[in-house]
Design a protein around this motif. Structure first.
Motif, mmCIF file in Angstrom:
data_model
loop_
_atom_site.group_PDB
_atom_site.id
_atom_site.type_symbol
_atom_site.label_atom_id
_atom_site.label_comp_id
_atom_site.label_asym_id
_atom_site.label_seq_id
_atom_site.Cartn_x
_atom_site.Cartn_y
_atom_site.Cartn_z
ATOM 1 N N ALA A 140 2.073 16.734 -1.675
ATOM 2 C CA ALA A 140 2.645 17.933 -2.274
ATOM 3 C C ALA A 140 3.939 17.533 -2.970
ATOM 4 O O ALA A 140 4.385 16.384 -2.875
ATOM 5 C CB ALA A 140 2.906 19.001 -1.212
ATOM 6 N N VAL A 141 4.537 18.481 -3.677
ATOM 7 C CA VAL A 141 5.780 18.202 -4.399
ATOM 8 C C VAL A 141 6.825 19.234 -3.991
ATOM 9 O O VAL A 141 6.635 20.439 -4.201
ATOM 10 C CB VAL A 141 5.570 18.244 -5.926
ATOM 11 C CG1 VAL A 141 6.880 17.905 -6.646
ATOM 12 C CG2 VAL A 141 4.472 17.268 -6.346
ATOM 13 N N VAL A 142 7.913 18.764 -3.410
ATOM 14 C CA VAL A 142 9.022 19.643 -3.040
ATOM 15 C C VAL A 142 9.830 19.945 -4.298
ATOM 16 O O VAL A 142 10.293 19.027 -4.985
ATOM 17 C CB VAL A 142 9.923 18.992 -1.977
ATOM 18 C CG1 VAL A 142 11.112 19.898 -1.649
ATOM 19 C CG2 VAL A 142 9.123 18.694 -0.713
ATOM 20 N N ILE A 143 10.003 21.235 -4.597
ATOM 21 C CA ILE A 143 10.736 21.620 -5.806
ATOM 22 C C ILE A 143 11.980 22.452 -5.494
ATOM 23 O O ILE A 143 12.679 22.882 -6.413
ATOM 24 C CB ILE A 143 9.834 22.400 -6.783
ATOM 25 C CG1 ILE A 143 9.391 23.729 -6.156
ATOM 26 C CG2 ILE A 143 8.641 21.564 -7.210
ATOM 27 C CD1 ILE A 143 8.795 24.706 -7.169
ATOM 28 N N GLY A 144 12.257 22.680 -4.219
ATOM 29 C CA GLY A 144 13.448 23.454 -3.900
ATOM 30 C C GLY A 144 13.543 23.782 -2.429
ATOM 31 O O GLY A 144 12.711 23.370 -1.615
ATOM 32 N N TYR A 145 14.581 24.537 -2.100
ATOM 33 C CA TYR A 145 14.819 24.927 -0.714
ATOM 34 C C TYR A 145 15.631 26.212 -0.690
ATOM 35 O O TYR A 145 16.235 26.611 -1.689
ATOM 36 C CB TYR A 145 15.576 23.819 0.035
ATOM 37 C CG TYR A 145 16.965 23.563 -0.523
ATOM 38 C CD1 TYR A 145 18.069 24.302 -0.078
ATOM 39 C CD2 TYR A 145 17.178 22.605 -1.506
ATOM 40 C CE1 TYR A 145 19.334 24.088 -0.604
ATOM 41 C CE2 TYR A 145 18.440 22.387 -2.034
ATOM 42 C CZ TYR A 145 19.520 23.129 -1.579
ATOM 43 O OH TYR A 145 20.769 22.926 -2.105
ATOM 44 N N ASP A 146 15.645 26.840 0.468
ATOM 45 C CA ASP A 146 16.478 28.025 0.695
ATOM 46 C C ASP A 146 17.042 27.903 2.106
ATOM 47 O O ASP A 146 16.309 28.016 3.091
ATOM 48 C CB ASP A 146 15.640 29.303 0.556
ATOM 49 C CG ASP A 146 16.498 30.565 0.586
ATOM 50 O OD1 ASP A 146 17.474 30.599 1.365
ATOM 51 O OD2 ASP A 146 16.184 31.514 -0.153
ATOM 52 N N LEU A 147 18.337 27.636 2.202
ATOM 53 C CA LEU A 147 18.952 27.448 3.510
ATOM 54 C C LEU A 147 18.980 28.736 4.321
ATOM 55 O O LEU A 147 18.784 28.721 5.538
ATOM 56 C CB LEU A 147 20.373 26.902 3.342
ATOM 57 C CG LEU A 147 20.492 25.390 3.141
ATOM 58 C CD1 LEU A 147 21.899 25.019 2.689
ATOM 59 C CD2 LEU A 147 20.129 24.652 4.423
ATOM 60 N N ASP A 148 19.219 29.855 3.664
ATOM 61 C CA ASP A 148 19.271 31.126 4.393
ATOM 62 C C ASP A 148 17.909 31.474 4.986
ATOM 63 O O ASP A 148 17.813 31.956 6.120
ATOM 64 C CB ASP A 148 19.744 32.250 3.470
ATOM 65 C CG ASP A 148 21.186 32.052 3.017
ATOM 66 O OD1 ASP A 148 21.956 31.414 3.764
ATOM 67 O OD2 ASP A 148 21.536 32.513 1.914
ATOM 68 N N ALA A 149 16.849 31.237 4.211
ATOM 69 C CA ALA A 149 15.498 31.518 4.696
ATOM 70 C C ALA A 149 14.913 30.349 5.480
ATOM 71 O O ALA A 149 13.841 30.479 6.076
ATOM 72 C CB ALA A 149 14.579 31.854 3.523
ATOM 73 N N ALA A 150 15.605 29.204 5.460
ATOM 74 C CA ALA A 150 15.183 28.003 6.193
ATOM 75 C C ALA A 150 13.788 27.543 5.789
ATOM 76 O O ALA A 150 12.930 27.281 6.630
ATOM 77 C CB ALA A 150 15.257 28.234 7.701
ATOM 78 N N HIS A 151 13.562 27.445 4.473
ATOM 79 C CA HIS A 151 12.267 26.934 4.029
ATOM 80 C C HIS A 151 12.416 26.072 2.778
ATOM 81 O O HIS A 151 13.407 26.164 2.052
ATOM 82 C CB HIS A 151 11.263 28.069 3.778
ATOM 83 C CG HIS A 151 11.580 28.946 2.599
ATOM 84 N ND1 HIS A 151 11.619 30.321 2.679
ATOM 85 C CD2 HIS A 151 11.857 28.666 1.288
ATOM 86 C CE1 HIS A 151 11.913 30.840 1.498
ATOM 87 N NE2 HIS A 151 12.055 29.848 0.636
ATOM 88 N N PHE A 152 11.398 25.224 2.579
ATOM 89 C CA PHE A 152 11.261 24.480 1.337
ATOM 90 C C PHE A 152 10.284 25.216 0.437
ATOM 91 O O PHE A 152 9.438 25.992 0.903
ATOM 92 C CB PHE A 152 10.731 23.064 1.596
ATOM 93 C CG PHE A 152 11.756 22.119 2.143
ATOM 94 C CD1 PHE A 152 12.803 21.666 1.356
ATOM 95 C CD2 PHE A 152 11.672 21.672 3.456
ATOM 96 C CE1 PHE A 152 13.756 20.798 1.858
ATOM 97 C CE2 PHE A 152 12.615 20.801 3.968
ATOM 98 C CZ PHE A 152 13.661 20.364 3.171
ATOM 99 N N VAL A 153 10.392 24.955 -0.864
ATOM 100 C CA VAL A 153 9.435 25.475 -1.833
ATOM 101 C C VAL A 153 8.673 24.280 -2.394
ATOM 102 O O VAL A 153 9.285 23.280 -2.794
ATOM 103 C CB VAL A 153 10.135 26.238 -2.976
ATOM 104 C CG1 VAL A 153 9.098 26.820 -3.933
ATOM 105 C CG2 VAL A 153 11.027 27.339 -2.411
ATOM 106 N N LEU A 154 7.341 24.378 -2.394
ATOM 107 C CA LEU A 154 6.509 23.255 -2.814
ATOM 108 C C LEU A 154 5.450 23.688 -3.816
ATOM 109 O O LEU A 154 4.987 24.839 -3.798
ATOM 110 C CB LEU A 154 5.795 22.620 -1.611
ATOM 111 C CG LEU A 154 6.625 22.081 -0.452
ATOM 112 C CD1 LEU A 154 6.821 23.150 0.621
ATOM 113 C CD2 LEU A 154 5.946 20.857 0.159
ATOM 114 N N ARG A 155 5.068 22.756 -4.690
ATOM 115 C CA ARG A 155 3.815 22.838 -5.417
ATOM 116 C C ARG A 155 2.816 22.122 -4.512
ATOM 117 O O ARG A 155 2.943 20.920 -4.266
ATOM 118 C CB ARG A 155 3.910 22.112 -6.764
ATOM 119 C CG ARG A 155 4.982 22.680 -7.712
ATOM 120 C CD ARG A 155 4.437 23.844 -8.504
ATOM 121 N NE ARG A 155 5.338 24.235 -9.578
ATOM 122 C CZ ARG A 155 6.210 25.237 -9.514
ATOM 123 N NH1 ARG A 155 6.313 25.954 -8.396
ATOM 124 N NH2 ARG A 155 6.982 25.529 -10.539
#
Length: 308
Positions: A140-155
């Motif tokens: 997969a490809v990690v394209i971002g994150y959200d510290l408040d929501a505690a998650h990564f965003v992936l393609r």
């Protein structure tokens, strides 16, 4: 890559419930103060995964994001192994180089993923969506994150914007050995890659790259690590391959004086001889011979040529 996507995700979820995330609690307790709370590289291309072909899809995503437009079907022959119904890590790295990009491993930390995406670099990651004894490998490809929501965003697979909890991602990534790499055009460097990994990546890139592209990559890395002899020799050799003897001589001279290295002195002597600077070439060759080591025979041959 192996097994149905839905089944793999279910296995990953069940495994996540029984595992123990190590990095996630530390990251959330003390997030890097110099990073923004959320990042998402929304312009990153998306290629839905075909059956078992998450490798070509992930690599095409990273290459296209790096300014090297590529479709997954153009990579299948390079990185997809039908017998394994997937792609090995080495094929992924070689496949990137085959498209004119540099592929560099980065540290296996959640913070490294955050820093790379914050600096505009999507990260290709290998996950095990199954168990250690029943793996289901997936790129997969990690394209971002959200510290408040505690998650990564992936393609990821058929999902253009998968939001995966830090802890769940960490479990699946940890079971793959936390393997990840960044694709960059020659001359650009990943933010978090170590000197050793960048050096290894550039030496591999040079093997099939045009000398001008390899020189651009070496020059950028040498600017970050000016005391790296391998990078200096790579830059000197690729400049020489382009016929830039003045530039090559300057690089070899600096490397020879900085490291008192026989190979650098020998290469300097060869270039100086080609430039008609025989006396300088003789001194460089003599120094190379006097240093001994594995290059002594080559240096002796160079000195013989100088004295002919």
């Amino acid at each position: 890559m192996r097994g149905a996507w839905a089944a793999a995700c279910l296995v990953a979820l069940l495994a996540a419930l029984t595992g123990c995330a190590v990095q996630t609690p530390r990251l959330l307790a003390a997030p890097p103060a110099d990073l923004p709370p959320r990042v998402e590289l929304t312009a990153t291309p998306f290629f839905p995964q075909e059956d078992y072909q998450c490798g070509p899809a992930a690599l095409a995503t990273a290459l296209s994001a790096a300014g090297i437009p590529t479709r997954p079907d153009a990579l299948v022959d390079r990185v997809f192994l039908p017998g394994r119904q997937g792609s090995l890590q080495i094929e992924m790295l070689v496949g990137a180089r085959g498209r004119g990009a540099v592929a560099t491993r980065i540290p296996g930390t959640l913070e490294a993923l955050m820093r790379e995406t914050n600096d505009g670099n999507p990260v290709v990651v290998l996950q095990n969506l199954g168990l250690s004894w029943a793996p289901s490998w997936h790129y997969a490809v990690v394209i971002g994150y959200d510290l408040d929501a505690a998650h990564f965003v992936l393609r990821s697979g058929p999902l253009e914007r998968q939001q995966l909890a830090f802890s769940t991602f960490e479990h699946t990534w940890d079971r793959s050995g936390r393997w990840a790499f960044v694709v960059t055009p020659p001359g650009a460097l990943p933010t978090t890659a170590s000197e050793a990994e960048v050096t290894r990546a550039l030496v591999a890139f040079e093997h099939n790259a045009p000398p001008a592209a390899a020189a651009r990559a070496y020059r950028s890395a040498l600017a970050r690590w000016p005391d790296n002899l391998t990078l200096a020799m790579g830059l000197g050799n690729t400049l020489y391959a382009q016929g830039e003897t003045s530039g090559a001589a300057a690089v070899f001279r600096d490397a020879a004086q900085r490291h008192d290295d026989a190979a650098a002195y020998n290469n300097l002597a060869i270039v100086l001889l080609e430039q008609g600077r025989r006396d300088e070439a003789r001194r460089a060759a003599q120094r190379a011979v006097s240093l001994g080591g594995p290059f002594q025979a080559q240096a002796a041959d160079t000195l013989k040529r100088v004295d002919e």
